[in-house]
Design a protein around this motif. Structure first.
Motif, PDB file in Angstrom:
ATOM      1  N   ASN A  90       9.508  -2.890  13.531  1.00  0.00           N
ATOM      2  CA  ASN A  90       9.802  -3.408  12.978  1.00  0.00           C
ATOM      3  C   ASN A  90      11.331  -3.432  12.405  1.00  0.00           C
ATOM      4  N   PRO A  91      12.380  -3.814  13.146  1.00  0.00           N
ATOM      5  CA  PRO A  91      13.870  -2.676  12.458  1.00  0.00           C
ATOM      6  C   PRO A  91      14.308  -3.736  11.713  1.00  0.00           C
ATOM      7  N   LYS A  92      13.647  -5.525  11.205  1.00  0.00           N
ATOM      8  CA  LYS A  92      13.648  -6.005  10.616  1.00  0.00           C
ATOM      9  C   LYS A  92      12.709  -5.089   8.977  1.00  0.00           C
ATOM     10  N   ALA A  93      12.286  -4.550   8.496  1.00  0.00           N
ATOM     11  CA  ALA A  93      10.925  -3.861   8.274  1.00  0.00           C
ATOM     12  C   ALA A  93      11.773  -2.023   7.568  1.00  0.00           C
ATOM     13  N   GLN A 113      21.790  24.421   1.472  1.00  0.00           N
ATOM     14  CA  GLN A 113      21.633  23.466   1.123  1.00  0.00           C
ATOM     15  C   GLN A 113      21.612  22.128   1.596  1.00  0.00           C
ATOM     16  N   LEU A 114      20.258  21.437   1.810  1.00  0.00           N
ATOM     17  CA  LEU A 114      20.581  20.385   3.552  1.00  0.00           C
ATOM     18  C   LEU A 114      20.873  19.201   2.530  1.00  0.00           C
ATOM     19  N   GLN A 115      20.898  18.354   3.449  1.00  0.00           N
ATOM     20  CA  GLN A 115      21.056  17.067   2.821  1.00  0.00           C
ATOM     21  C   GLN A 115      20.215  16.128   3.356  1.00  0.00           C
ATOM     22  N   ARG A 116      19.143  15.352   2.659  1.00  0.00           N
ATOM     23  CA  ARG A 116      17.953  15.054   2.148  1.00  0.00           C
ATOM     24  C   ARG A 116      18.085  12.674   2.667  1.00  0.00           C
ATOM     25  N   ILE A 117      18.569  13.047   3.975  1.00  0.00           N
ATOM     26  CA  ILE A 117      17.926  10.952   3.701  1.00  0.00           C
ATOM     27  C   ILE A 117      16.691  10.937   3.700  1.00  0.00           C
ATOM     28  N   TYR A 118      16.825   9.721   2.295  1.00  0.00           N
ATOM     29  CA  TYR A 118      15.703   9.200   2.637  1.00  0.00           C
ATOM     30  C   TYR A 118      15.624   7.435   3.309  1.00  0.00           C
ATOM     31  N   GLY A 119      14.695   7.292   3.217  1.00  0.00           N
ATOM     32  CA  GLY A 119      14.675   5.664   4.394  1.00  0.00           C
ATOM     33  C   GLY A 119      13.274   4.807   3.665  1.00  0.00           C
ATOM     34  N   THR A 120      13.082   4.125   3.994  1.00  0.00           N
ATOM     35  CA  THR A 120      11.240   3.168   3.864  1.00  0.00           C
ATOM     36  C   THR A 120      10.896   2.450   5.672  1.00  0.00           C
ATOM     37  N   ALA A 121       9.610   2.347   4.949  1.00  0.00           N
ATOM     38  CA  ALA A 121       9.430   1.291   6.391  1.00  0.00           C
ATOM     39  C   ALA A 121       8.536   0.485   5.862  1.00  0.00           C
ATOM     40  N   TRP A 122       8.094  -0.956   6.934  1.00  0.00           N
ATOM     41  CA  TRP A 122       6.839  -1.523   7.070  1.00  0.00           C
ATOM     42  C   TRP A 122       6.726  -2.205   7.757  1.00  0.00           C
ATOM     43  N   GLU A 123       4.808  -2.491   7.843  1.00  0.00           N
ATOM     44  CA  GLU A 123       4.434  -3.252   8.371  1.00  0.00           C
ATOM     45  C   GLU A 123       6.218  -5.062   8.616  1.00  0.00           C
ATOM     46  N   PRO A 138       8.798  -7.903   7.398  1.00  0.00           N
ATOM     47  CA  PRO A 138      10.181  -7.946   6.034  1.00  0.00           C
ATOM     48  C   PRO A 138       9.718  -8.284   4.913  1.00  0.00           C
ATOM     49  N   GLU A 139       8.003  -9.355   5.121  1.00  0.00           N
ATOM     50  CA  GLU A 139       8.317  -9.280   3.970  1.00  0.00           C
ATOM     51  C   GLU A 139       7.782  -8.489   2.469  1.00  0.00           C
ATOM     52  N   GLN A 140       7.802  -7.026   3.832  1.00  0.00           N
ATOM     53  CA  GLN A 140       7.112  -6.198   2.537  1.00  0.00           C
ATOM     54  C   GLN A 140       8.438  -5.594   2.380  1.00  0.00           C
ATOM     55  N   LEU A 141       8.864  -5.198   2.949  1.00  0.00           N
ATOM     56  CA  LEU A 141      10.527  -4.283   2.218  1.00  0.00           C
ATOM     57  C   LEU A 141      11.193  -5.414   1.679  1.00  0.00           C
ATOM     58  N   VAL A 142      10.934  -7.110   1.556  1.00  0.00           N
ATOM     59  CA  VAL A 142      12.303  -7.309   0.839  1.00  0.00           C
ATOM     60  C   VAL A 142      11.175  -7.025  -0.662  1.00  0.00           C
ATOM     61  N   GLU A 143       9.775  -7.417  -0.570  1.00  0.00           N
ATOM     62  CA  GLU A 143       9.279  -6.717  -2.734  1.00  0.00           C
ATOM     63  C   GLU A 143       9.319  -5.715  -2.803  1.00  0.00           C
ATOM     64  N   HIS A 144       9.664  -4.647  -2.001  1.00  0.00           N
ATOM     65  CA  HIS A 144       9.511  -3.182  -1.943  1.00  0.00           C
ATOM     66  C   HIS A 144      10.655  -3.321  -2.637  1.00  0.00           C
ATOM     67  N   LYS A 145      12.064  -3.970  -2.117  1.00  0.00           N
ATOM     68  CA  LYS A 145      13.832  -3.997  -2.452  1.00  0.00           C
ATOM     69  C   LYS A 145      13.453  -4.819  -4.202  1.00  0.00           C
ATOM     70  N   ARG A 146      12.604  -5.121  -4.217  1.00  0.00           N
ATOM     71  CA  ARG A 146      13.187  -6.318  -5.271  1.00  0.00           C
ATOM     72  C   ARG A 146      11.877  -5.038  -6.516  1.00  0.00           C
ATOM     73  N   PRO A 148       0.350  -1.400   0.053  1.00  0.00           N
ATOM     74  CA  PRO A 148      -0.052   0.111   0.049  1.00  0.00           C
ATOM     75  C   PRO A 148       0.961   1.415  -0.074  1.00  0.00           C
ATOM     76  N   ARG A 149       0.031   2.756  -0.420  1.00  0.00           N
ATOM     77  CA  ARG A 149       1.221   3.724  -0.180  1.00  0.00           C
ATOM     78  C   ARG A 149       0.811   4.067   0.729  1.00  0.00           C
ATOM     79  N   THR A 150       1.298   5.220   1.203  1.00  0.00           N
ATOM     80  CA  THR A 150       1.763   5.481   2.981  1.00  0.00           C
ATOM     81  C   THR A 150      -0.362   5.934   2.691  1.00  0.00           C
TER      82      THR A 150
END
Length: 609
Positions: free
Chosen positions: A148-151, A170-180, A182-190, A16-18
């Motif tokens: 979930n640290p693994k997500a 000029q700033l520095q922007r760190i992008y991150g992602t977080a999911w419910e 770990p499986e969702q994170l794996v799919e996101h990376k794929r 899902p999108r945020t």
């Protein structure tokens, strides 16, 4: 009972999108705060600015003199896990504006003072335990232990200007992602890895379709012969469809006097997105007397309509142009073909009598849907892009807006379309029906658009002579099935992964002579194919056949015709075909006459070979 020997397809993981998930909003908002806390602990003196959620994750902007490195991201993530494992409560506190200002000054973070100045009461602060806090409206989780640290993952660092203004820090922007999970994170990376493979900038270069040159300028693509063929095929396809439906082709200039855009309202409402005015001297510049590159085609088409008094018998009048427009996008917002400074819109403006509006709008939508079908774009939804009445960026009366928005709503309800409302997404002169396409990786892109406009006919004092001999005001429909050729081609490259359908491929066939003895035969067949409208080339590299085939596959040629001694003798071609994502398929020898017939049929019906 399922057969254990038959491998089961893994169940597709929905991401899902945020904006679609309150849970993800809380997870990502809270994780971004954890990241900011970790950064400030590891790098004392770093200033924190803003850190919102985005559709697939979150980011935070930091003011830090030294650049973040890849190793820094790993270190930050480790610190984030420590914070999460401390199970810190997330506490919301409302404070007075004065108290917020006092606290910000105590920690000496001036960016927060600017943010505070733009906030409305009540002022809310979110704390991570008693360790860290930031101004924020939420929502958040109740405790860091719910992350979930693994997500979660920190993905990249990019530059960003404070408030998006190139004249500021000029700033520095760190992008991150977080999911419910770990499986969702794996799919996101794929999907991210797959997106890199499909990246139209990478494939466009490999396939030789377009390029950018620093000496020309960012956001200004140069089209190679193959890319130009692709553009031309798309243009010709839509032009033919439009001619069948009564559209009249026009051509208009690339520049015009500022006065034209003052009447339309672009100069007042859209000036920041236009290139600077060209004036003959300082006096002309001060008086705003000069020329500008056009950001839109509509004022030009209006002049063609207005050139003579029109009769109701001439309506609806449909003027169409592949018109190149120019918009001064910020350099940080440019991205390959999907966000450029010069692009060609498949633009049309329809001038209709009010009673013709509903039927003509439905006809336009029918054209757009037929275009999507031919391009094999199936996964889309409609957005009703309406105005936000609380904003002052629009022109025209409330009545005109209600009439225009009502026409769009009636159309989608008549067609039974899947739609949603986008309040605030309207153009400054009228509401739109936008088609939002989801690609093979579930990313969303805006393609075709239809707009209903009562305002520009009013501003330009457009008229027609009605059946009762009175003067009446027409309504305008703005429409662009493609949106822009550049964005469409970028999206199609990624959707097809560079494997264009046969009818659309820049090179539809490549003939592969096995030896020098077959060159003349291959060239003769190629000439016949070209005379039948087939885009074909002959590989004259003199490589061995396996390499000829590999090279054709790498170039994503839909049809390969192997020419050996047997094929010359039997006047045939040994055909190999390939479809998107598949290995080439050997169809064996087919007579030249049958190959030509199949190719002509595939082109005419916009099918694969």
């Amino acid at each position: 009972m399922s057969n254990p020997e038959v491998p089961q397809k893994p169940e597709k993981i929905y991401l899902p999108r945020t904006s679609e998930s309150e849970t993800l909003k809380k997870i990502r908002h809270t994780t971004s705060h954890v990241m900011a806390m970790a950064v400030q602990k590891l790098f004392p003196g770093t200033q924190v600015t803003i850190g919102p959620w985005i559709e697939n994750g979150f980011y935070y902007d930091f003011d830090k003199p030294e650049p973040f490195t890849e190793q820094d991201l790993k270190t930050i993530k480790k610190e984030m896990i420590k914070i999460i494992n401390r199970k810190l409560p997330v506490i919301r506190e409302e404070v007075s504006r004065e108290e917020a200002e006092r606290r910000i000054k105590n920690i000496n973070e001036p960016y927060k003072l600017e943010i505070l100045a733009g906030l409305e009461d009540p002022i809310s602060i979110y704390h991570l335990g008693d360790q860290w806090w930031d101004l924020c409206a939420g929502p958040h989780l109740e405790n860091t232990k719910e992350i979930n640290p693994k997500a979660m993952e920190l993905e990249s660092v990019a530059g960003a200007y404070w408030r998006g203004d190139a004249t500021k820090a000029q700033l520095q922007r760190i992008y991150g992602t977080a999911w419910e999970t770990p499986e969702q994170l794996v799919e996101h990376k794929r999907r991210k890895e797959e997106a890199l493979k499909r990246d139209h900038r990478k494939l466009g270069k490999e396939l030789g379709l377009f390029l950018f040159a620093d000496v020309v300028g960012p956001g200004l693509p140069l089209w190679t012969p193959k890319g130009t063929v692709l553009r031309s095929v798309l243009e010709d396809f839509l032009k033919q469809e439009q001619l069948k439906r009564g559209y009249l082709p026009v051509v208009t200039p690339h520049i015009a006097r500022v006065d034209l855009f003052k009447i339309s309202g672009h100069w007042q409402k859209y000036k920041e997105d236009m290139f600077p005015m060209m004036a003959e001297d300082e006096q002309s510049a001060a008086a705003e007397q000069g020329f500008v590159l056009k950001p839109m085609n509509c004022p030009f088409h209006i002049q063609i309509y207005k050139n003579e008094l029109r009769s109701y018998r001439e309506l609806p009048m449909r003027l169409a142009e592949f018109g190149t427009v120019y918009r001064y996008e910020q350099s940080g917002e440019l991205g390959g073909l999907t966000r450029v400074r010069g692009f060609t819109v498949d633009d049309s403006h329809l001038f209709v009598a009010p009673e013709q509006l509903d039927a003509e709008f439905l006809s336009v939508v029918d054209l757009i849907l037929s275009v999507f079908k031919s391009l094999q774009l199936k996964n889309f939804k409609a957005r009703l892009s309406f105005r936000d009445p609380t904003l002052d960026k629009y022109i025209g009366s409330d009545e005109a807006w209600e009439n225009a928005q009502g026409a769009i709503r009636r159309a989608v309800e008549t067609l039974g379309m899947n739609y949603f409302e986008g309040i605030g997404e309207a153009a400054f002169y009228g509401p739109k029906l936008d088609f939002i396409f989801s690609d093979a990786l579930d990313r969303e892109w805006q393609l075709g658009t239809v707009q209903v406009d009562y305002n520009l006919p009013e501003r330009f004092d457009l008229e027609y002579v009605a059946e009762d001999n009175t003067r009446k005001r027409p309504v305008m429909i703005h429409r662009a099935p493609f949106g822009s050729l550049e964005r469409l081609i970028g999206i199609l490259i990624e959707e097809y992964a560079g494997d264009f359908p046969f009818w659309l491929a820049p090179v539809q066939a490549r003939l592969l002579p096995v030896s020098d003895e077959q060159f003349d035969f291959a060239k003769g067949i190629a000439q016949i194919m070209r005379s039948r409208g087939v885009r074909v080339e002959v590989d004259t590299s003199n490589d061995r056949l396996p390499k000829l085939i590999r090279n054709a596959e790498k170039a994503k040629i839909p049809v390969m015709g192997v020419v050996g001694a047997k094929e010359v003798e039997s006047n045939s071609l040994s055909i190999r075909t390939r479809l998107a994502g598949e290995e080439s398929k050997d169809l064996g020898p087919i007579s030249v006459a049958e190959v030509l017939e199949k190719m002509e049929k595939a082109i005419a019906n916009r099918e694969n070979f």
